[in-house]
Design an enzyme around this catalytic site. Structure first.
Site, PDB file in Angstrom:
ATOM      1  N   ASP A  49      40.164  54.656  35.355  1.00  0.00           N
ATOM      2  CA  ASP A  49      39.987  53.662  34.287  1.00  0.00           C
ATOM      3  C   ASP A  49      38.533  53.672  33.837  1.00  0.00           C
ATOM      4  O   ASP A  49      37.619  53.795  34.665  1.00  0.00           O
ATOM      5  CB  ASP A  49      40.292  52.242  34.801  1.00  0.00           C
ATOM      6  N   ASP A  55      32.424  45.021  34.373  1.00  0.00           N
ATOM      7  CA  ASP A  55      33.097  45.452  35.606  1.00  0.00           C
ATOM      8  C   ASP A  55      32.052  45.748  36.680  1.00  0.00           C
ATOM      9  O   ASP A  55      32.202  45.383  37.851  1.00  0.00           O
ATOM     10  CB  ASP A  55      33.914  46.745  35.367  1.00  0.00           C
ATOM     11  N   GLU A  77      38.150  47.441  43.278  1.00  0.00           N
ATOM     12  CA  GLU A  77      38.690  48.315  42.235  1.00  0.00           C
ATOM     13  C   GLU A  77      37.618  49.285  41.748  1.00  0.00           C
ATOM     14  O   GLU A  77      37.923  50.414  41.352  1.00  0.00           O
ATOM     15  CB  GLU A  77      39.195  47.478  41.041  1.00  0.00           C
ATOM     16  N   GLU A  78      36.367  48.866  41.795  1.00  0.00           N
ATOM     17  CA  GLU A  78      35.283  49.678  41.222  1.00  0.00           C
ATOM     18  C   GLU A  78      34.648  50.642  42.216  1.00  0.00           C
ATOM     19  O   GLU A  78      33.663  51.301  41.895  1.00  0.00           O
ATOM     20  CB  GLU A  78      34.221  48.759  40.604  1.00  0.00           C
ATOM     21  N   ASP A  96      39.360  42.599  42.886  1.00  0.00           N
ATOM     22  CA  ASP A  96      39.299  43.096  41.508  1.00  0.00           C
ATOM     23  C   ASP A  96      38.193  42.248  40.878  1.00  0.00           C
ATOM     24  O   ASP A  96      38.426  41.111  40.483  1.00  0.00           O
ATOM     25  CB  ASP A  96      40.651  42.875  40.818  1.00  0.00           C
ATOM     26  N   LEU A  98      36.585  42.165  38.141  1.00  0.00           N
ATOM     27  CA  LEU A  98      36.736  41.722  36.755  1.00  0.00           C
ATOM     28  C   LEU A  98      38.117  42.168  36.285  1.00  0.00           C
ATOM     29  O   LEU A  98      38.351  43.352  36.071  1.00  0.00           O
ATOM     30  CB  LEU A  98      35.618  42.342  35.896  1.00  0.00           C
ATOM     31  N   ASP A  99      39.021  41.220  36.198  1.00  0.00           N
ATOM     32  CA  ASP A  99      40.384  41.523  35.767  1.00  0.00           C
ATOM     33  C   ASP A  99      40.560  41.160  34.300  1.00  0.00           C
ATOM     34  O   ASP A  99      40.067  40.124  33.842  1.00  0.00           O
ATOM     35  CB  ASP A  99      41.380  40.720  36.611  1.00  0.00           C
ATOM     36  N   GLU A 257      45.388  43.271  43.343  1.00  0.00           N
ATOM     37  CA  GLU A 257      45.979  42.512  42.233  1.00  0.00           C
ATOM     38  C   GLU A 257      47.301  41.872  42.689  1.00  0.00           C
ATOM     39  O   GLU A 257      47.429  40.651  42.745  1.00  0.00           O
ATOM     40  CB  GLU A 257      46.203  43.414  41.007  1.00  0.00           C
TER      41      GLU A 257
HETATM   42  O1  LIG Z   1      46.887  46.813  28.599  1.00  0.00           O
HETATM   43  P1  LIG Z   1      48.190  46.595  29.290  1.00  0.00           P
HETATM   44  O2  LIG Z   1      48.958  47.838  29.612  1.00  0.00           O
HETATM   45  O3  LIG Z   1      49.030  45.546  28.612  1.00  0.00           O
HETATM   46  O4  LIG Z   1      47.816  46.018  30.752  1.00  0.00           O
HETATM   47  C1  LIG Z   1      47.321  44.741  30.958  1.00  0.00           C
HETATM   48  C2  LIG Z   1      47.104  44.546  32.420  1.00  0.00           C
HETATM   49  O5  LIG Z   1      46.020  45.365  32.825  1.00  0.00           O
HETATM   50  C3  LIG Z   1      45.034  44.593  33.484  1.00  0.00           C
HETATM   51  O6  LIG Z   1      44.007  44.299  32.578  1.00  0.00           O
HETATM   52  C4  LIG Z   1      44.502  45.449  34.623  1.00  0.00           C
HETATM   53  O7  LIG Z   1      43.394  44.908  35.232  1.00  0.00           O
HETATM   54  P2  LIG Z   1      41.877  45.474  35.046  1.00  0.00           P
HETATM   55  O8  LIG Z   1      41.340  44.946  33.769  1.00  0.00           O
HETATM   56  O9  LIG Z   1      41.263  44.889  36.280  1.00  0.00           O
HETATM   57  O10 LIG Z   1      41.970  46.983  35.108  1.00  0.00           O
HETATM   58  C5  LIG Z   1      45.745  43.292  33.906  1.00  0.00           C
HETATM   59  O11 LIG Z   1      44.887  42.193  33.978  1.00  0.00           O
HETATM   60  C6  LIG Z   1      46.770  43.126  32.795  1.00  0.00           C
HETATM   61  O12 LIG Z   1      47.909  42.435  33.265  1.00  0.00           O
HETATM   62 MG   LIG Z   2      42.863  43.829  37.166  1.00  0.00          MG
HETATM   63 MG   LIG Z   3      39.376  45.028  37.102  1.00  0.00          MG
END
Ligand SMILES: O=P(O)(O)OC[C@H]1O[C@](O)(COP(=O)(O)O)[C@@H](O)[C@@H]1O
Ligand SMILES: [Mg+2]
Ligand SMILES: [Mg+2]
Length: 327
Positions: A49, A55, A77-78, A96, A98-99, A257
Site C-alpha cells: 500500500d 501514516d 501496518e507500517e 493500524d 492511521l486507518d 484491523e
Molecule cells: O477503498 P476501499 O476498497 O473501499 O477500502 C476501504 C477500507 O480500506 C481501509 O481504508 C484500509 O485501512 P488503511 O487506510 O489503514 O489501509 C479501511 O479503513 C476501509 O474500510
Molecule cells: Mg486500516
Molecule cells: Mg492504516
C-alpha cells in the site's frame, strides 16, 4: 499533570500502554487539526500500500510513546516485521496507526486501531495466535469529535477527548440491533461471490423483495468510522473476498484491523465473522494476513452466513421466491 486518560476502569498491568495510546491519540488529533500536506505520498508499506505522510507520522508517534511506556513487542501496518522495543516488557501491541488513509486529503473521519496480547517469548508467538487471546482492543476516532472505544474483555468503554484528556462517557456501550443499514463498497459488485450479491440484492429490493423492508446504505471508506457508526446505531458491514487479483481474502488485515474490531463488536453485543466463521476463533497466521470481514448486529451477521450456507444454485430461488429469511 492530568493523566491522558481516566485510568479508573483500566486493568492495572495495561495502564502504562493505555496512557501512551491516549497521549499519542491526543497528540495525533492536534497534528491533524494543524493540517499541512498530510496526504503526501512518502513510500510503500509491507503490504504494497502507498504510505502517506500521516501514516508515517502516526506510526513514529505511537512507537515512540509505547517504547517509553515499556511495551515489549510492536507490530504495525507500517512495519514489515514486528519490533522488540523493551525486552523486559510484558505486553505485545499490534496497531493500524492511521486507518482510512484515503480520507486524509478530504478531511473525513480517520482513526487508529490497536490490539493487545500478553507478550510471549518471541514476537511470532506473541502475535500469531488465536484472535480470542487478545486482552485489550480498541480504536481512537478522529472525526468532528475525537473519542476512544476500548474493551478489556468485560464490555466496551467509551471515552471522549476534552481539554484534560480522554474522559469516560459510557462505561458499557451496547449496540442497538434494530438498524436497517448496510455498509459495503458497492463499486465491487461485479467481483463479488453469488452469496454476497444475493444478500445485497435482497437488501436493495426493499419492501418489494424477500426481506419486505427498505434498507439504507453507507460507505465511509474508513473502518474506524464505520465501526463507530455501527456501535452507535447498529447495522452491518461487509468487506468480502472478491474476484479481483489480490482480494482473494478481502482487503482488511486480520491482526490489527479485524481481530480488534471483532472483539469490540462482540463485547458490545454484536457478531463478527469472515462471512461464515467467527473471527475470534481463528488463528492469526502472518502479521499482514487479510481476511474477509462481516460484522455488526448479530442477526444480520448470521443472515450473511446463512446465504453462504446455501448451494449457489439455490440462493436466488430460495430467497427470491420462498422468502425464507424475512427481515
Ligand atoms: O477503498 P476501499 O476498497 O473501499 O477500502 C476501504 C477500507 O480500506 C481501509 O481504508 C484500509 O485501512 P488503511 O487506510 O489503514 O489501509 C479501511 O479503513 C476501509 O474500510
Ligand atoms: Mg486500516
Ligand atoms: Mg492504516
Amino acid at each position: 499533570m492530568t493523566d491522558a486518560i481516566d485510568t479508573t476502569r483500566i486493568p492495572v498491568p495495561l495502564r502504562p500502554v493505555m496512557l501512551a495510546l491516549a497521549a499519542g491519540g491526543a497528540e495525533l488529533a492536534a497534528r491533524i487539526r494543524q493540517g499541512g500536506d498530510l496526504a503526501a505520498q512518502v513510500g510503500t508499506n509491507a503490504d504494497g500500500d502507498g504510505q502517506k505522510a500521516l501514516d508515517v507520522i502516526a506510526d513514529d508517534l505511537f512507537r515512540a510513546r509505547l517504547t517509553a511506556a515499556g511495551l515489549r513487542f510492536y507490530a504495525s501496518e507500517e512495519q514489515d516485521q514486528a519490533l522488540e522495543l523493551n525486552p523486559a516488557g510484558g505486553l505485545a501491541l499490534a496497531i493500524d496507526p492511521l486507518d482510512g488513509s484515503s480520507n486524509i486529503d478530504t478531511n473525513l473521519t480517520i482513526g487508529t486501531i490497536f490490539s493487545i496480547y500478553p507478550a510471549a517469548d518471541t514476537a511470532k508467538d506473541s502475535f500469531l495466535r488465536p484472535a480470542r487471546q487478545q486482552i485489550g482492543a480498541g480504536y481512537i476516532i478522529y472525526g468532528p469529535r475525537c473519542a476512544m472505544m476500548v474493551t478489556f474483555g468485560d464490555g466496551v468503554q467509551h471515552y471522549a477527548l476534552g481539554p484534560d484528556g480522554f474522559r469516560l462517557v459510557d462505561a458499557r456501550v451496547t449496540m442497538p440491533d434494530c438498524s436497517f443499514e448496510f455498509a459495503i463498497n458497492a463499486s465491487n459488485y461485479r467481483h463479488w461471490s453469488r452469496p454476497v450479491r444475493a444478500y445485497i440484492d435482497d437488501c436493495l429490493a426493499g419492501v418489494e423483495g424477500p426481506r419486505e423492508t427498505n434498507f439504507n446504505m453507507r460507505w465511509l471508506a474508513s473502518l474506524v468510522a464505520e465501526t463507530h457508526r455501527i456501535l452507535t446505531r447498529g447495522g452491518v458491514f461487509l468487506y468480502p473476498a472478491d474476484a479481483r487479483k489480490g482480494y482473494e481474502r478481502g482487503r482488511l488485515r486480520m491482526l490489527y484491523e479485524c481481530a480488534p474490531i471483532a472483539l469490540l463488536i462482540e463485547q458490545a453485543g454484536g457478531q463478527a465473522t469472515d462471512a461464515c466463521e467467527r473471527i475470534l476463533d481463528q488463528q492469526i497466521t502472518a502479521l499482514h494476513d487479510r481476511t474477509p470481514f462481516v460484522f455488526g448486529s448479530a442477526e444480520k451477521v448470521a443472515r450473511v452466513a446463512a446465504y453462504h450456507d446455501l448451494p449457489e444454485t439455490e440462493i436466488s430461488a430460495l430467497f427470491g421466491h420462498r422468502g425464507l429469511f424475512r427481515a
